[in-house]
Design an enzyme around this catalytic site. Sequence first.
Site, PDB file in Angstrom:
ATOM      1  N   TYR A 125       0.807  -1.220   0.000  1.00  0.00           N
ATOM      2  CA  TYR A 125       0.000   0.000   0.000  1.00  0.00           C
ATOM      3  C   TYR A 125       0.841   1.272   0.000  1.00  0.00           C
ATOM      4  O   TYR A 125       0.286   2.371  -0.010  1.00  0.00           O
ATOM      5  CB  TYR A 125      -0.943  -0.003   1.207  1.00  0.00           C
ATOM      6  CG  TYR A 125      -2.154  -0.909   1.052  1.00  0.00           C
ATOM      7  CD1 TYR A 125      -2.221  -1.839   0.023  1.00  0.00           C
ATOM      8  CD2 TYR A 125      -3.218  -0.836   1.938  1.00  0.00           C
ATOM      9  CE1 TYR A 125      -3.310  -2.670  -0.109  1.00  0.00           C
ATOM     10  CE2 TYR A 125      -4.318  -1.661   1.804  1.00  0.00           C
ATOM     11  CZ  TYR A 125      -4.372  -2.580   0.777  1.00  0.00           C
ATOM     12  OH  TYR A 125      -5.455  -3.403   0.644  1.00  0.00           O
ATOM     13  N   LYS A 173       2.313 -14.967   5.479  1.00  0.00           N
ATOM     14  CA  LYS A 173       2.480 -15.993   4.451  1.00  0.00           C
ATOM     15  C   LYS A 173       3.974 -16.249   4.250  1.00  0.00           C
ATOM     16  O   LYS A 173       4.513 -16.240   3.140  1.00  0.00           O
ATOM     17  CB  LYS A 173       1.819 -15.534   3.137  1.00  0.00           C
ATOM     18  CG  LYS A 173       1.662 -16.628   2.091  1.00  0.00           C
ATOM     19  CD  LYS A 173       0.730 -17.759   2.531  1.00  0.00           C
ATOM     20  CE  LYS A 173       0.564 -18.775   1.404  1.00  0.00           C
ATOM     21  NZ  LYS A 173      -0.196 -19.966   1.826  1.00  0.00           N
ATOM     22  N   ASP A 206      -4.126 -17.652   4.310  1.00  0.00           N
ATOM     23  CA  ASP A 206      -5.204 -18.442   3.717  1.00  0.00           C
ATOM     24  C   ASP A 206      -5.904 -19.284   4.774  1.00  0.00           C
ATOM     25  O   ASP A 206      -7.146 -19.405   4.776  1.00  0.00           O
ATOM     26  CB  ASP A 206      -4.692 -19.309   2.557  1.00  0.00           C
ATOM     27  CG  ASP A 206      -3.401 -20.030   2.878  1.00  0.00           C
ATOM     28  OD1 ASP A 206      -2.791 -19.768   3.934  1.00  0.00           O
ATOM     29  OD2 ASP A 206      -2.975 -20.874   2.061  1.00  0.00           O
ATOM     30  N   ASP A 230      -6.331  -5.505   5.857  1.00  0.00           N
ATOM     31  CA  ASP A 230      -7.418  -4.825   5.159  1.00  0.00           C
ATOM     32  C   ASP A 230      -8.437  -5.831   4.656  1.00  0.00           C
ATOM     33  O   ASP A 230      -9.650  -5.689   4.856  1.00  0.00           O
ATOM     34  CB  ASP A 230      -6.830  -4.010   3.999  1.00  0.00           C
ATOM     35  CG  ASP A 230      -7.840  -3.082   3.356  1.00  0.00           C
ATOM     36  OD1 ASP A 230      -8.909  -2.841   3.954  1.00  0.00           O
ATOM     37  OD2 ASP A 230      -7.554  -2.572   2.265  1.00  0.00           O
ATOM     38  N   ASP A 234     -12.323  -6.884   6.545  1.00  0.00           N
ATOM     39  CA  ASP A 234     -13.568  -6.755   5.785  1.00  0.00           C
ATOM     40  C   ASP A 234     -14.333  -8.071   5.777  1.00  0.00           C
ATOM     41  O   ASP A 234     -15.568  -8.093   5.911  1.00  0.00           O
ATOM     42  CB  ASP A 234     -13.266  -6.329   4.346  1.00  0.00           C
ATOM     43  CG  ASP A 234     -13.071  -4.829   4.208  1.00  0.00           C
ATOM     44  OD1 ASP A 234     -12.861  -4.163   5.238  1.00  0.00           O
ATOM     45  OD2 ASP A 234     -13.119  -4.323   3.072  1.00  0.00           O
TER      46      ASP A 234
END
Length: 341
Positions: A125, A173, A206, A230, A234
């Site tokens: 980002y 990850k 995941d 983020d 959500d």
Amino acid sequence: MNTYKISIIPGDGIGPELTDATLKILEAAEKKFDLKLDLVYADAGDTCKEKCGVALPADSVQKIKDSQACLKGPVGETAADVIVKLRLMFDLYANLRPIKTYPSTAAVRPDIDMYFVRENTEDVYKGLEYALDGNTTICLRVITRKACERIAKRAFEMARLRNGKKKVTAIHKANVMRITDGLFASVCREIAKQYSDISFNELYVDAASMRLIKAPQEFDVLCTCNMFGDILSDEAAQLVGGLGMAPGANIGDSFALFEPIHGSAPNRAGKQTANPLSMILSAKMRLEWQGERYSDPKCKKAAAAIEEAVVKTLKAKNTVPDLGGDKTTMGMAEAIAAAIA
């Protein structure tokens, strides 16, 4: 009486409606708890860009700098030009997103109460994207030890403060992104050793997305890099009734900005049907932060009173249609304000 100077960004779409509804609540809390708010409006977002050519004008930035905290409504397509810039400008390195079941909502379980502590200043980002030619593009992912250390410490401190499971889950990850996520994971493990009273575990992103659906009640504090946090927050918001139930805070060492985590929903603008709780609960978080930063018990009491009034209003179904009631956005705010008075 302390006076708190708060900058207000109404935003785009449903933003101005949510802002008006939230200010109705703050007015009631201000009156009951003898608080004084000096509100300063700062323009930013899509409408602002249409009017003056930029989404975040210099005078708005100055107004925000001159305030003690900022309350921001959702903005539209210029979100990256507003909130991402403000996060970097004020070094608001911790993005806090509580995900909690409230009564009379479409929550999947009654016992969901988790808190995302998301690094807020780097990762992909940062916007370091490049086109090598017409067929190849590159996005740089920046992960630094400093950012990992301070977000991990924030997560463990949050776990200590909460009445939860005293548990931090680091999400990464590192099995694939061995260098960048490898650094994040290793720093989280180092910091965990400083908090023997807090349990610590790790999940690949995941697996975490799956566990959020399968067993959301197991989570307490989730510590993540920017993009993963983020996306996952959500996802988690859908477990407790949607993004309209999800407040957010952007916290630095000396400044903070509070906002709902959803977008501006332009298709619903002006209809007075939007759920105002995301922004009302963001304002509650601002009062909690203010109470801690300025050692002001009145702010803490006002924050608690807002949440109690929200619960009372939800139970009485004095809500917008999305939550099973027949109130407008402002009508729901008036019911919450009445419950505070």
